[in-house]
Design an enzyme around this catalytic site. Structure first.
Site, PDB file in Angstrom:
ATOM      1  N   GLY A 128       0.704  -1.190  -0.020  1.00 12.94           N
ATOM      2  CA  GLY A 128      -0.127  -0.076   0.145  1.00 12.94           C
ATOM      3  C   GLY A 128       0.574   1.331   0.126  1.00 12.94           C
ATOM      4  O   GLY A 128       0.022   2.421  -0.042  1.00 12.94           O
ATOM      5  N   GLY A 160       3.020   2.244  -2.378  1.00  8.38           N
ATOM      6  CA  GLY A 160       3.224   2.717  -3.747  1.00  8.38           C
ATOM      7  C   GLY A 160       3.462   2.060  -4.778  1.00  8.38           C
ATOM      8  O   GLY A 160       4.285   2.926  -5.473  1.00  8.38           O
ATOM      9  N   THR A 171       2.957  -0.081  -7.471  1.00  7.82           N
ATOM     10  CA  THR A 171       2.436  -0.381  -8.125  1.00  7.82           C
ATOM     11  C   THR A 171       2.140   1.190  -8.645  1.00  7.82           C
ATOM     12  O   THR A 171       2.257   1.308 -10.264  1.00  7.82           O
ATOM     13  CB  THR A 171       0.974  -1.544  -8.386  1.00  7.82           C
ATOM     14  OG1 THR A 171       1.620  -2.045  -7.520  1.00  7.82           O
ATOM     15  CG2 THR A 171       0.076  -1.478  -8.886  1.00  7.82           C
ATOM     16  N   HIS A 192      15.098   6.537  21.651  1.00 10.20           N
ATOM     17  CA  HIS A 192      16.761   5.546  21.206  1.00 10.20           C
ATOM     18  C   HIS A 192      17.127   6.511  19.679  1.00 10.20           C
ATOM     19  O   HIS A 192      18.562   6.369  19.613  1.00 10.20           O
ATOM     20  CB  HIS A 192      15.917   4.418  20.817  1.00 10.20           C
ATOM     21  CG  HIS A 192      16.664   3.736  20.330  1.00 10.20           C
ATOM     22  ND1 HIS A 192      16.351   2.707  21.520  1.00 10.20           N
ATOM     23  CD2 HIS A 192      17.595   3.146  19.353  1.00 10.20           C
ATOM     24  CE1 HIS A 192      17.959   1.304  20.487  1.00 10.20           C
ATOM     25  NE2 HIS A 192      17.792   1.782  19.534  1.00 10.20           N
ATOM     26  N   GLU A 193      16.733   6.383  18.500  1.00  5.13           N
ATOM     27  CA  GLU A 193      16.428   7.031  17.576  1.00  5.13           C
ATOM     28  C   GLU A 193      16.963   8.264  16.926  1.00  5.13           C
ATOM     29  O   GLU A 193      19.003   8.589  16.974  1.00  5.13           O
ATOM     30  CB  GLU A 193      16.391   7.439  15.727  1.00  5.13           C
ATOM     31  CG  GLU A 193      15.145   5.793  16.354  1.00  5.13           C
ATOM     32  CD  GLU A 193      15.927   4.683  15.963  1.00  5.13           C
ATOM     33  OE1 GLU A 193      17.453   4.444  14.901  1.00  5.13           O
ATOM     34  OE2 GLU A 193      15.930   3.488  16.603  1.00  5.13           O
TER      35      GLU A 193
HETATM   36  P1  ADP Z   1       1.271  -1.531  -3.398  1.00  9.55           P
HETATM   37  O1  ADP Z   1       1.682  -1.466  -4.757  1.00  9.55           O
HETATM   38  O2  ADP Z   1       2.892  -0.716  -2.362  1.00  9.55           O
HETATM   39  O3  ADP Z   1       1.234  -1.954  -2.508  1.00  9.55           O
HETATM   40  P2  ADP Z   1      -0.326   0.832  -4.502  1.00  9.55           P
HETATM   41  O4  ADP Z   1       1.018   1.136  -5.395  1.00  9.55           O
HETATM   42  O5  ADP Z   1      -1.089  -0.136  -5.325  1.00  9.55           O
HETATM   43  O6  ADP Z   1       0.767   0.100  -3.965  1.00  9.55           O
HETATM   44  O7  ADP Z   1      -1.370   1.028  -3.688  1.00  9.55           O
HETATM   45  C1  ADP Z   1      -2.475   1.145  -3.580  1.00  9.55           C
HETATM   46  C2  ADP Z   1      -3.083   2.717  -3.596  1.00  9.55           C
HETATM   47  O8  ADP Z   1      -3.050   3.904  -2.838  1.00  9.55           O
HETATM   48  C3  ADP Z   1      -2.957   3.578  -4.884  1.00  9.55           C
HETATM   49  O9  ADP Z   1      -3.430   3.365  -5.873  1.00  9.55           O
HETATM   50  C4  ADP Z   1      -3.345   4.601  -4.583  1.00  9.55           C
HETATM   51  O10 ADP Z   1      -4.517   5.958  -4.941  1.00  9.55           O
HETATM   52  C5  ADP Z   1      -3.146   4.508  -3.144  1.00  9.55           C
HETATM   53  N1  ADP Z   1      -1.606   5.246  -2.514  1.00  9.55           N
HETATM   54  C6  ADP Z   1      -0.051   4.326  -2.745  1.00  9.55           C
HETATM   55  N2  ADP Z   1       0.747   5.038  -1.972  1.00  9.55           N
HETATM   56  C7  ADP Z   1       0.141   6.256  -3.060  1.00  9.55           C
HETATM   57  C8  ADP Z   1       1.476   7.458  -2.969  1.00  9.55           C
HETATM   58  N3  ADP Z   1       2.370   7.035  -2.743  1.00  9.55           N
HETATM   59  N4  ADP Z   1       0.845   8.846  -3.434  1.00  9.55           N
HETATM   60  C9  ADP Z   1      -0.522   8.913  -3.924  1.00  9.55           C
HETATM   61  N5  ADP Z   1      -1.528   7.538  -3.324  1.00  9.55           N
HETATM   62  C10 ADP Z   1      -0.467   6.095  -3.155  1.00  9.55           C
HETATM   63 ZN    ZN Z   2      18.828   1.108  17.938  1.00  9.46          ZN
HETATM   64 MG    MG Z   3       0.719  -3.032  -5.601  1.00  8.98          MG
END
Ligand code: ADP
Ligand code: ZN
Ligand code: MG
Length: 488
Positions: free
Chosen positions: A66, A68, A70, A285-286
């Site tokens: 999630g 981004g 893809t 910590h960091e």
């Molecule tokens: P991943 O492939 O890393 O699991 P996705 O690209 O499928 O994540 O993300 C799913 C949806 O969430 C995207 O189509 C978008 O609408 C939203 N999203 C995720 N990351 C971002 C981002 N960095 N900026 C804007 N929208 C995002």
């Molecule tokens: Zn540490």
């Molecule tokens: Mg994905």
């Protein structure tokens, strides 16, 4: 039907149909920067060929679900205006031996015909796990598929501009053969966004949503620590649904609050929001690591520290190592001191130490032990402890050539180094306790700090306001909807 056997299941989106660009992706500027080069290459391959530059075939996008990945892959194709093939690693893994390999062959045959283009392989770990680790055997299908993928990647000649982007959350499980030069030799990290990134993601997804003046996206960003882009999109969508249900035409701050609680309550999301107290301890910590690194003369300086969770760790500090062939005793002691400074900071700030980051201790201990046993850098002097392994055949524990007494000396000397470096870290951070607190407060608000931020605060300066750049021009790309994949 037999004719379908081995046909790649890839979805294709033709050039010109991809609406996503980098403007649709927020909060991962470094990833976008890294991928810009791929875009340039796809646009002007001749410039690169002319210079004899070797172009990456494979780029691995690494990050949590999630975040981004893809979306970024599509945006690369969108920016470069080239066709986009996508397939998931799990589509390659079939019941019948040979199907996956045939699919790979088919996919690349198609892709070559439409070069330049992008091939996106989602969940590459489904097919690219380390070979020969399963005890049950029966990995034939996966291995054949993986081998075919390697063959295809090695088979690209110049003039065949097919760039393969692959996504995974687990780069550590991938077969080393996949990561060799000429294959997936580049990694682009797509992390969960920090507070500024979350606000930008929210703004992107709020573009086509009528928000009432009571919605403060900066505040929403602050209250959604731990969420990734997909969560934030989901949150705004939930808010819109709530407003619609009540027949309103605008989304209010209340809708957004309620939507946030719903998203957080979701079954798989309960662990999402790190407890505030845990965030604070992580921040101390960091900061402890980074501040000690900054203050100690021979330590590598931290260039970034963050409390955005990644993988299993709640926070991290990243260092810029200097090129050094030999480590001096002083440099090794500083290294140990920095490793122990995370825990020392917890103690200085809160009076107690948590169990987090056991590998700080492991790292410090392993260096200290080698100083004693291999490098003659302890009070015991040259113990001449290089183990005699010339007759060792590799069964059972390696014999040691030292007595119990020496073993005890080693333990004592190691503990001495560790204790004195812990005390040193503790004293250093106590002396600079005000900076420790100030940096921690800033880290709690900003979620990530640069090395320059650390130096600024240490010098008594103020950090610039948290600034979120405005979205691109209003005639930018349409909001990302689901695209209908064309024929495979
Ligand atoms: P991943 O492939 O890393 O699991 P996705 O690209 O499928 O994540 O993300 C799913 C949806 O969430 C995207 O189509 C978008 O609408 C939203 N999203 C995720 N990351 C971002 C981002 N960095 N900026 C804007 N929208 C995002
Ligand atoms: Zn540490
Ligand atoms: Mg994905």
């Amino acid at each position: 039907a037999a004719s379908q056997f081995g046909k790649s299941k890839a979805a294709v989106i033709a050039e010109g149909q991809i609406k996503q660009t980098f403007a649709d992706v927020a909060g991962c500027d470094e990833a976008k920067q890294d991928l810009q080069e791929v875009v340039e290459f796809l646009r002007h391959p001749e410039r690169y060929h002319q210079l004899g530059a070797r172009i990456p075939h494979g780029v691995l996008l690494v990050g949590p679900p999630g975040s981004g990945k893809t979306l970024l892959a599509k945006a690369v194709a969108g920016e470069a205006k080239v066709p986009y093939y996508s397939i998931s690693g799990s589509d390659f893994v079939e019941m019948f031996v040979g199907v996956g390999a045939a699919r790979v062959r088919d996919l690349f045959e198609q892709a070559r015909k439409s070069a330049p283009c992008i091939v996106f392989i989602d969940e590459i770990d489904a097919v690219g796990r380390k070979r020969g680790v399963s005890l049950q055997g029966g990995n034939d299908e996966r291995e054949q598929t993986l081998n075919q993928l390697l063959v295809e990647m090695d088979g690209f000649g110049s003039g065949q501009e097919v760039i393969i982007l692959a996504a995974t959350n687990r780069p550590d499980v991938l077969d080393a053969a996949l990561l060799r030069p000429g294959r997936f030799d580049r990694q682009v990290v797509v992390d969960a966004p920090d507070v500024r990134g979350r606000e930008m993601v929210l703004r992107i997804h709020a573009r086509k949503k009528p928000l009432d003046a009571s919605v403060d996206l900066a505040l929403v960003a602050r209250r959604t620590a731990g969420m990734v882009g997909a969560d934030l999109e989901n949150l705004l969508n939930e808010a819109a649904l709530l407003a619609a249900r009540e027949g309103r035409t605008r989304i209010t701050g209340r809708d957004v609050d309620e939507a946030r609680d719903r998203v957080l309550m979701g079954p798989e999301r309960r662990s999402l929001v790190v407890r505030e107290a845990d965030r604070k301890v992580t921040a101390y910590h960091e900061v402890g690591h980074a501040l000690a690194a900054q203050l100690l003369p021979h330590a590598d300086k931290a260039h970034k520290l963050t409390i955005v969770p990644r993988g299993r760790s709640l926070g991290s500090a990243l260092y810029t190592p200097e090129d050094r062939m030999h480590h001096t005793r002083a440099a090794l002691l500083d290294l140990i001191c920095v490793a122990l400074a995370g825990h020392a900071a917890e103690d200085v700030a809160t009076g107690q130490i948590t169990t987090g980051a056991a590998n700080d201790f492991q790292k410090a201990t392993s260096i200290a032990r080698r100083m004693v046993t291999e490098w003659g850098m302890s009070g015991a002097g040259q113990l001449a402890l290089a183990q005699d392994s010339s007759n060792y055949l590799g069964f059972g524990p390696q014999p040691t050539n030292y007595s119990d007494h020496t073993a005890q000396t080693i333990d004592t000397e190691t503990a001495l180094i560790l204790n004195s470096q812990y005390d040193r870290a503790h004293a250093l951070l106590t002396e600079h306790a005000h900076v420790l607190h100030r940096l921690t407060d800033e880290l709690m608000i900003r979620e990530s700090l640069s090395g320059d931020d650390v130096r600024t605060v240490l010098a008594g300066g103020l950090l610039p306001d948290l600034e979120v750049p405005p979205l691109g021009s209003s005639d930018g790309p349409a909001p990302s909807g689901e695209l209908t994949p064309g024929p495979a």
